[in-house]
Design an enzyme around this catalytic site. Structure first.
Site, PDB file in Angstrom:
ATOM      1  N   HIS A 151       0.841  -1.196  -0.148  1.00 54.66           N
ATOM      2  CA  HIS A 151      -0.107  -0.123  -0.095  1.00 54.66           C
ATOM      3  C   HIS A 151       0.944   1.165   0.138  1.00 54.66           C
ATOM      4  CE1 HIS A 151      -3.050  -2.838   0.673  1.00 54.66           C
ATOM      5  NE2 HIS A 151      -2.607  -3.048   1.973  1.00 54.66           N
ATOM      6  N   CYS A 192      -6.004  -8.077   4.077  1.00 56.30           N
ATOM      7  CA  CYS A 192      -6.773  -8.004   5.224  1.00 56.30           C
ATOM      8  C   CYS A 192      -8.229  -8.871   4.971  1.00 56.30           C
ATOM      9  CB  CYS A 192      -7.300  -6.682   5.635  1.00 56.30           C
ATOM     10  SG  CYS A 192      -7.774  -5.553   4.255  1.00 56.30           S
TER      11      CYS A 192
END
Length: 445
Positions: A10, A42
């Site tokens: 990210h 996630c």
């Protein structure tokens, strides 16, 4: 301007994109050991539980999409050495072992984190699975479809979600943690107790306050030995946490003891023109007003964007983090922000108090409603809010975002108690539960 970005989860992706947005003619090179970028790890537990519409949608960018934005992607390429003062990198192409050396004007370290793998006897068993990377996710997904028994080690968010999804799929699950309760670092003892009862209702064996001391392969699976008992299953899944993946550069920079890279408020490290973000870096934790290690995608995204904003000159400061997060377990929503218990606050050296309320989220004259458990934590001396948590069968997770903003702006319990929240019977009581828990805090303080 020639920029190297080391790692493309990210923080790396958002740093590269923002640099190109701020400085369109910048030459941005991204070096990534793997074949994919921007994997939303996630979502692994949700994929295991068949809640994912498409695996392709677990990536919001691809090497090809980043190339079209003018970013030069070097996939399956590893930076093996880095001289950060001279901005010189040694780079290895993992497909053909070719080595080269390049110099840059600026270096961005977004090398992420790696799973904690303790030196326990038997830890190298092929019946032990991780839950971190895209490769881990594929291996785990393929295996869990057929297994009947699994042991999940680690009762933080990752382990808790995996144990829940596997139990809902009819597997026999044992959840082990060295701490004394489920989600011990995430929620208060009261919320842990509520969630523990959900696991037990679904047949999950909870082995809390047990430290794993060894693994042993058996004829049809694996045996996990703790300091108190032994458990057998087809596989074991390790989810006990992450550490910064900074071995390449940590000895050249100011870091926390665990290797997380310290930055200033403009994301620059102790060496000029070297920046760090995401799981490789420390964050400024607003509840404690100190640097800490909190590996969250939300931190990584914002830090990466800030590198891009500040790449030419420092102009946008990092506002810090509250580590706001949420999880759903057995149709129960939990939203948290900051320090969620007095014990957690005191462990950080803060003298704190807390209050917990329970009330329905909307008026009882409605045909249905749900109970909300809400807690607020504050610093005794200043009455400054430092944490909150919310639990309900109703989605109360956005309440954590509300209190997150309050913490970031150093609001007191008195200010939050008088903040303006709407009333409409479909959605809330005349006094919203956020206001209600703040008022309870004021009354107690």
């Amino acid at each position: 301007m020639k920029v190297a970005v080391i790692g493309s989860t990210h923080a790396g992706v958002f740093a590269a994109k923002q640099i190109k947005a701020e400085v369109p003619d910048a030459e941005v090179h991204v070096f990534e050991k793997n074949q994919t970028v921007s994997f939303l790890s996630c979502g692994i537990a949700l994929w295991i539980g068949d809640h994912v519409s498409s695996t392709e949608r677990m990536f919001y960018e691809s090497p090809e999409s980043l190339e079209t934005q003018g970013i030069q992607m070097h996939m399956q390429t590893e930076v093996t050495q880095a001289d950060l003062t001279d901005k010189r990198l040694k780079i290895k192409n993992l497909t053909n072992d070719e080595m080269r050396e390049e110099q840059f004007d600026k270096i961005i370290i977004t090398s992420g984190s790696k799973a904690v793998i303790p030196p326990i006897p038997g830890i190298d068993s092929d019946k032990i699975y991780m839950s971190k990377s895209w490769d881990d996710a594929n291996r785990l997904k393929a295996q869990t479809e057929d297994v009947k028994r699994a042991i999940v080690i680690g009762a933080g968010y990752i382990g808790a979600e995996l144990a829940e999804q596997l139990s809902l799929a009819g597997k026999q699950i044992t959840l082990i943690d060295a701490l004394d309760r489920v989600l011990a670092k995430n929620v208060s003892p009261k919320l842990s107790e509520i969630i523990a009862s959900k696991y037990e209702e679904h047949g999950v064996t909870l082995a809390m306050n047990e430290k794993v001391v060894g693994f042993e392969d058996t004829a049809d699976g694996i045996r996990v030995k703790t300091d108190r008992a032994e458990y057998e299953a087809d596989i074991a899944i390790l989810g006990i946490g992450f550490i910064p993946n900074t071995d390449l550069v940590a000895d050249q920079l100011d870091t926390l003891p665990n290797g997380a890279i310290k930055t200033d408020k403009y994301m620059q490290t102790s060496i000029p023109d070297v920046y760090a973000a995401g799981d490789a870096s420390a964050v400024f934790y607003n509840p404690t007003q100190a640097y800490d290690y909190i590996p969250l995608a939300t931190n990584a995204v914002r830090q990466g964007m800030l590198i891009g904003r500040n790449i030419s000159q420092p102009k946008v400061a990092y506002p810090g983090t509250q580590a706001t997060s949420a999880v759903e377990l057995y149709e129960t929503a939990i939203g948290t922000t900051g320090l969620t218990s007095v014990a957690n606050a005191e462990a950080k050296g803060i003298s704190a108090d807390a209050v917990t309320i329970e009330e329905d989220y909307r008026p009882d004259f409605m045909l249905s409603t749900e109970r909300v458990v809400a807690s607020l934590v504050w610093e005794k001396e200043t009455r400054r809010i430092i944490g909150a948590e919310f639990l309900s069968a109703h989605d109360v997770t956005q309440a954590a975002n509300v209190v997150s903003v309050a913490i970031e702006n150093q609001m007191t319990i008195d200010q939050l108690a008088l903040s303006d929240f709407f009333f409409q019977p479909n959605f809330s009581q005349p006094i919203n539960y956020i206001s209600s828990v703040a008022m309870a805090a004021v009354a107690k303080a």
